[in-house]
Design an enzyme around this catalytic site. Structure first.
Site, mmCIF file in Angstrom:
data_model
loop_
_atom_site.group_PDB
_atom_site.id
_atom_site.type_symbol
_atom_site.label_atom_id
_atom_site.label_comp_id
_atom_site.label_asym_id
_atom_site.label_seq_id
_atom_site.Cartn_x
_atom_site.Cartn_y
_atom_site.Cartn_z
ATOM 1 N N THR A 166 0.872 -1.182 0.000
ATOM 2 C CA THR A 166 0.000 0.000 0.000
ATOM 3 C C THR A 166 0.903 1.225 0.000
ATOM 4 O O THR A 166 1.969 1.205 0.608
ATOM 5 C CB THR A 166 -0.857 -0.004 1.282
ATOM 6 O OG1 THR A 166 -1.821 -1.030 1.189
ATOM 7 C CG2 THR A 166 -1.577 1.328 1.492
ATOM 8 N N ARG A 194 -14.594 -6.474 -1.280
ATOM 9 C CA ARG A 194 -14.007 -6.145 0.027
ATOM 10 C C ARG A 194 -13.418 -4.717 -0.026
ATOM 11 O O ARG A 194 -12.680 -4.363 -0.925
ATOM 12 C CB ARG A 194 -12.916 -7.156 0.371
ATOM 13 C CG ARG A 194 -12.188 -6.884 1.689
ATOM 14 C CD ARG A 194 -10.870 -6.154 1.511
ATOM 15 N NE ARG A 194 -10.093 -6.055 2.742
ATOM 16 C CZ ARG A 194 -8.996 -5.324 2.873
ATOM 17 N NH1 ARG A 194 -8.549 -4.648 1.855
ATOM 18 N NH2 ARG A 194 -8.349 -5.268 4.011
ATOM 19 N N ASP A 197 -9.181 -0.505 4.874
ATOM 20 C CA ASP A 197 -9.034 0.739 5.639
ATOM 21 C C ASP A 197 -8.755 1.949 4.769
ATOM 22 O O ASP A 197 -9.139 3.074 5.108
ATOM 23 C CB ASP A 197 -7.868 0.585 6.627
ATOM 24 C CG ASP A 197 -6.558 0.267 5.885
ATOM 25 O OD1 ASP A 197 -6.519 -0.772 5.206
ATOM 26 O OD2 ASP A 197 -5.609 1.068 5.977
HETATM 27 N N1 GLY Z 1 -4.161 -1.606 4.245
HETATM 28 C C1 GLY Z 1 -4.557 -2.097 3.010
HETATM 29 C C2 GLY Z 1 -5.689 -2.998 3.088
HETATM 30 O O1 GLY Z 1 -5.793 -3.826 3.993
HETATM 31 O O2 GLY Z 1 -6.525 -2.920 2.245
#
Ligand code: GLY
Length: 316
Positions: A166, A194, A197
């Site tokens: 990320t 899905r 965060d």
């Molecule tokens: N932090 C990236 C995710 O879990 O989508």
């Protein structure tokens, strides 16, 4: 105010063969953002452009190089936030777009909303003139192999710690405005639809000129449970330094919900930190024309930004 930018390329375990690419990717992104700030540009433009550099870099799990969902598709989340007025824009589960962070910026600026998802986000991006990128063009051999391996094995949620990337950036500009931006392909082999965060305000990022700005990385479901980005700023409001606030928040996430991750943070006075509870996190910063970067705990390489820019002319 002296301008500062900090970027990250994801917390996790970075495979040896990806280490140098991650290192040079975060350095390029930090230099890109800093070159905007140095010309008097604003923090929002700096974080957006820094993140776009990493979305275009296949070493990271964002944009081109994103991990794949259970169906073998790229579905991406991104958020941007302006500390001046708490405006924010995000997209989630968006497909076939090269730079989700740029779409998030326009969600913030051109709509009355803060988050557009899936087909709605894609339709908005097309209406704003972003070209449709065939899904397979965002897929790398690495993400395809990882997806296939996971299909054959029992999916292990701890796998999120391996080879994640990320990306995110925080900055403060000459006028003292702070901003954050975060972008991701999420978790490999995730369920279709899905949302992690990254797209959620207060979890994947937060920016407030009264305190500072932060961008997070790591296990999304854990980050959401503790609202990690806002938690860091809360501890700074209680008088903690950026480093102490980040460490307290990461420790809380680990002990309370068993989650690991990383944080970059900048205060409204220009102090910064890059902290992580995973094995590694690629990060870089430029302040006072000094470029610093690291991947391992305690590592801090230094080089003058001018010298680094002269070898990366396209980012000057
Ligand atoms: N932090 C990236 C995710 O879990 O989508």
């Amino acid at each position: 105010m002296k301008p500062v930018i900090v970027v990250h390329g994801g917390a996790g375990s970075i495979f040896k063969e990806r280490e140098e690419g991650s290192r040079s990717g975060v350095r390029k992104a930090a230099l890109k953002g800093y070159s905007i700030l140095k010309r008097g540009g604003n923090a929002l433009d700096a974080v957006e452009e820094a993140v776009a550099v990493m979305e275009d870099d296949p070493h990271f799990n964002a944009g081109w190089g994103s991990v794949l969902n259970e169906k073998g598709e790229v579905e991406m989340d991104a958020i941007i936030m302006d500390g001046k007025n708490l405006a924010s824009g995000a997209v989630s589960a968006v497909k076939c777009i090269a730079n989700p962070i740029k779409v998030a910026r326009l969600v913030m600026e051109k709509t009355d909303h803060m988050l557009l998802t899936d087909q709605g986000a894609f339709a908005f991006a097309r209406a704003m003139g972003f070209p449709e990128v065939p899904g397979e063009k965002l897929i790398t051999e690495r993400s395809l192999n990882r997806w296939k391996q996971n299909l054959e094995a029992d999916w292990n949620p701890q796998e999120f710690q391996k080879d994640l990337g990320t990306v995110g950036a925080v900055a403060i500009d000459c006028a003292g405005n702070v901003a954050c931006a975060t972008s991701t392909g999420g978790l490999t082999n995730k369920l279709i639809g899905r949302v992690g965060d990254t797209a959620c305000i207060g979890s994947g990022g937060y920016a407030d000129n009264n305190v500072g700005a932060t961008s997070t990385t790591g296990h999304g479901e854990s980050i959401m449970k503790v609202v990690l980005a806002r938690l860091v700023l809360y501890h700074m409001e209680q008088g903690k330094s950026p480093e102490a606030a980040a460490d307290i928040a990461l420790d809380y996430m680990k002990t309370r919900v068993g989650g690991l991750g990383g944080i970059i943070v900048i205060s409204c006075s220009g102090d910064w930190a890059a902290r992580f509870s995973t094995k590694q996190m690629a990060w870089a910063t430029v302040k006072d024309d000094l470029l610093q970067c690291g991947v391992y705990p305690g590592e801090r390489d230094e080089q003058s930004a001018g010298e680094a820019l002269s070898t990366m002319g396209s980012y000057a």
